[in-house]
Design an enzyme around this catalytic site. Structure first.
Site, PDB file in Angstrom:
ATOM      1  CG  HIS A   1      -6.142   1.812   5.662  1.00  0.00           C
ATOM      2  ND1 HIS A   1      -5.252   2.792   6.010  1.00  0.00           N
ATOM      3  CD2 HIS A   1      -4.592   0.912   4.920  1.00  0.00           C
ATOM      4  CE1 HIS A   1      -4.168   2.743   6.132  1.00  0.00           C
ATOM      5  NE2 HIS A   1      -3.961   1.427   5.766  1.00  0.00           N
TER       6      HIS A   1
ATOM      7  CD  GLU B   1      -2.715   4.976   7.003  1.00  0.00           C
ATOM      8  OE1 GLU B   1      -2.616   5.116   5.933  1.00  0.00           O
ATOM      9  OE2 GLU B   1      -2.172   4.659   7.416  1.00  0.00           O
TER      10      GLU B   1
ATOM     11  CG  ASN C   1      -2.265   1.548   1.416  1.00  0.00           C
ATOM     12  OD1 ASN C   1      -1.624   1.689   0.511  1.00  0.00           O
ATOM     13  ND2 ASN C   1      -2.782   1.592   2.792  1.00  0.00           N
ATOM     14  CD1 TRP C   2       3.451   1.101  -2.881  1.00  0.00           C
ATOM     15  CD2 TRP C   2       4.177   2.600  -4.661  1.00  0.00           C
ATOM     16  NE1 TRP C   2       4.920   0.872  -3.447  1.00  0.00           N
ATOM     17  CE2 TRP C   2       5.006   1.272  -4.489  1.00  0.00           C
ATOM     18  CE3 TRP C   2       3.966   2.864  -5.983  1.00  0.00           C
ATOM     19  CZ2 TRP C   2       5.557   0.833  -6.074  1.00  0.00           C
ATOM     20  CZ3 TRP C   2       4.924   3.429  -6.723  1.00  0.00           C
ATOM     21  CH2 TRP C   2       5.343   1.713  -6.634  1.00  0.00           C
ATOM     22  CE  LYS C   3      -0.236   3.243   4.932  1.00  0.00           C
ATOM     23  NZ  LYS C   3      -0.283   2.929   6.027  1.00  0.00           N
TER      24      LYS C   3
ATOM     25  N   GLY D   1       3.257  -0.974   4.296  1.00  0.00           N
ATOM     26  CA  GLY D   1       2.837   0.672   3.636  1.00  0.00           C
ATOM     27  C   GLY D   1       4.251   0.609   3.300  1.00  0.00           C
ATOM     28  N   GLY D   2       4.900   0.995   3.973  1.00  0.00           N
ATOM     29  CA  GLY D   2       6.297   1.705   4.241  1.00  0.00           C
ATOM     30  C   GLY D   2       7.110   1.246   3.048  1.00  0.00           C
TER      31      GLY D   2
ATOM     32  CB  SER E   1       5.154  -2.353  11.837  1.00  0.00           C
ATOM     33  OG  SER E   1       4.971  -0.687  12.099  1.00  0.00           O
TER      34      SER E   1
ATOM     35  N   GLY F   1       3.311   2.150  10.846  1.00  0.00           N
ATOM     36  CA  GLY F   1       4.070   2.818  10.704  1.00  0.00           C
ATOM     37  C   GLY F   1       4.304   3.195  11.718  1.00  0.00           C
TER      38      GLY F   1
ATOM     39  CD  GLU G   1      -3.437  -2.660   7.106  1.00  0.00           C
ATOM     40  OE1 GLU G   1      -2.389  -2.975   6.862  1.00  0.00           O
ATOM     41  OE2 GLU G   1      -4.202  -1.917   6.746  1.00  0.00           O
TER      42      GLU G   1
HETATM   43  O1  LIG Z   1      -1.130   1.131   6.692  1.00  0.00           O
HETATM   44  C1  LIG Z   1      -0.274  -0.091   6.739  1.00  0.00           C
HETATM   45  C2  LIG Z   1      -0.895  -1.161   4.900  1.00  0.00           C
HETATM   46  O2  LIG Z   1      -1.936  -0.982   4.488  1.00  0.00           O
HETATM   47  C3  LIG Z   1       1.232  -0.703   6.767  1.00  0.00           C
HETATM   48  O3  LIG Z   1       1.851   0.132   7.312  1.00  0.00           O
HETATM   49  P1  LIG Z   1       3.404   0.600   7.697  1.00  0.00           P
HETATM   50  O4  LIG Z   1       3.480  -0.625   7.311  1.00  0.00           O
HETATM   51  O5  LIG Z   1       4.096   1.550   7.236  1.00  0.00           O
HETATM   52  O6  LIG Z   1       3.275   0.113   9.165  1.00  0.00           O
END
Ligand SMILES: O=C(CO)COP(=O)(O)O
Length: 251
Positions: free
Chosen positions: A98, A100, A11-13, A234-235, A213, A174, A168
């Site tokens: 999600h 977020e 997920n590149w957000k 994510g990251g 994470s 993050g 999640e």
């Molecule tokens: O929200 C995430 C994937 O959708 C997880 O993000 P991180 O891997 O950066 O913690």
């Protein structure tokens, strides 16, 4: 042996511009025959890159997905994107619900549910996210919260082919913090029970991803927990090296 094929999804957000196409190319290079035999890969870039990456991804066997969609197929919804538009780019999946989106855009279980139906209407796989906050875990409510989210946001009609569930924990996203292996196993076990109770064999076949994470250093441990069928990253999905290293936990 599980017949569920693992999925590692990135997920590149809100990260990525045209120059990021090169990073996608490096991911494709790293997705060698050994990995292709064992694990599916999906990248969910920002909407501005979806069409480009869907073309670049042709022949790589890497899927492209969206990060959200509107529940309606079209209309006066400035700034929104319909599931049909995501499918039109060549993408095959979309992340929905999600945390977020829930936190920053007030998305409820009912809204996530409507979006899952929209994804199916457009022929997309819905990657439905659930997860508790830190306060909810401290209050020993994590299992109940996640059960409620799943019940409220996953419509009847879910199959092993049209939905992927991503657990999640909000506090792990993050932050570099992750639940214990036992906590992940417990939550995924509960999710599996709920899915089998509702959908029988289809529920047994649905993939359950862990997200929050995930990094090369912890992927080996997390991805081998029972009922963890992959990761939503994510990251660490923004760099080919770390994303591929996570997928290689399956080799
Ligand atoms: O929200 C995430 C994937 O959708 C997880 O993000 P991180 O891997 O950066 O913690």
């Amino acid at each position: 042996m599980s017949k569920r094929r693992p999925l590692v999804a990135g997920n590149w957000k809100m990260h990525g511009v045209k120059a990021s196409v090169a990073e996608f190319g490096r991911i494709a290079e790293g997705y060698d025959a050994g990995l292709k035999a064992k694990v599916d890969l999906l990248i969910c870039p920002p909407a501005t890159l979806m069409s480009t990456l869907a073309v670049v991804a042709l022949g790589t066997r890497i899927g492209i997905g969206g990060q959200d969609c509107h529940a309606k197929p079209s209309g006066a919804y400035t700034g929104d994107i319909a599931a049909e538009m995501i499918a039109d780019t060549g993408a095959t999946a979309v992340i929905l619900g999600h945390s977020e989106r829930r936190a920053d855009h007030g998305e409820t279980d009912a809204m996530a549910r409507a979006k899952v139906l929209a994804a199916w209407r457009a022929g997309l796989v819905a990657i439905l996210c659930v997860g508790e906050t830190h306060a909810e875990r401290d209050e020993f409510r994590a299992l109940d919260v996640v059960r409620t989210q799943l019940a409220g946001s996953l419509p009847d009609g879910a199959t092993a082919a049209n939905v992927v569930i991503a657990y999640e924990p909000v506090w792990a996203i993050g932050t570099g913090r992750t639940p214990t292996i036992d906590d992940i196993a417990e939550m995924h076990g509960v999710l599996r029970e709920e899915l089998i109770a509702r959908f029988g064999d289809e529920g047994a076949g649905m993939r359950l991803l862990y997200g929050g994470s995930v990094k090369p250093e912890n992927a080996g441990e997390i991805l081998h927990v029972p009922n963890v069928d992959g990761a939503l990253v994510g990251g660490a999905s923004l760099k080919a090296e770390s994303f591929i290293a996570i997928a290689r936990a399956y080799l």
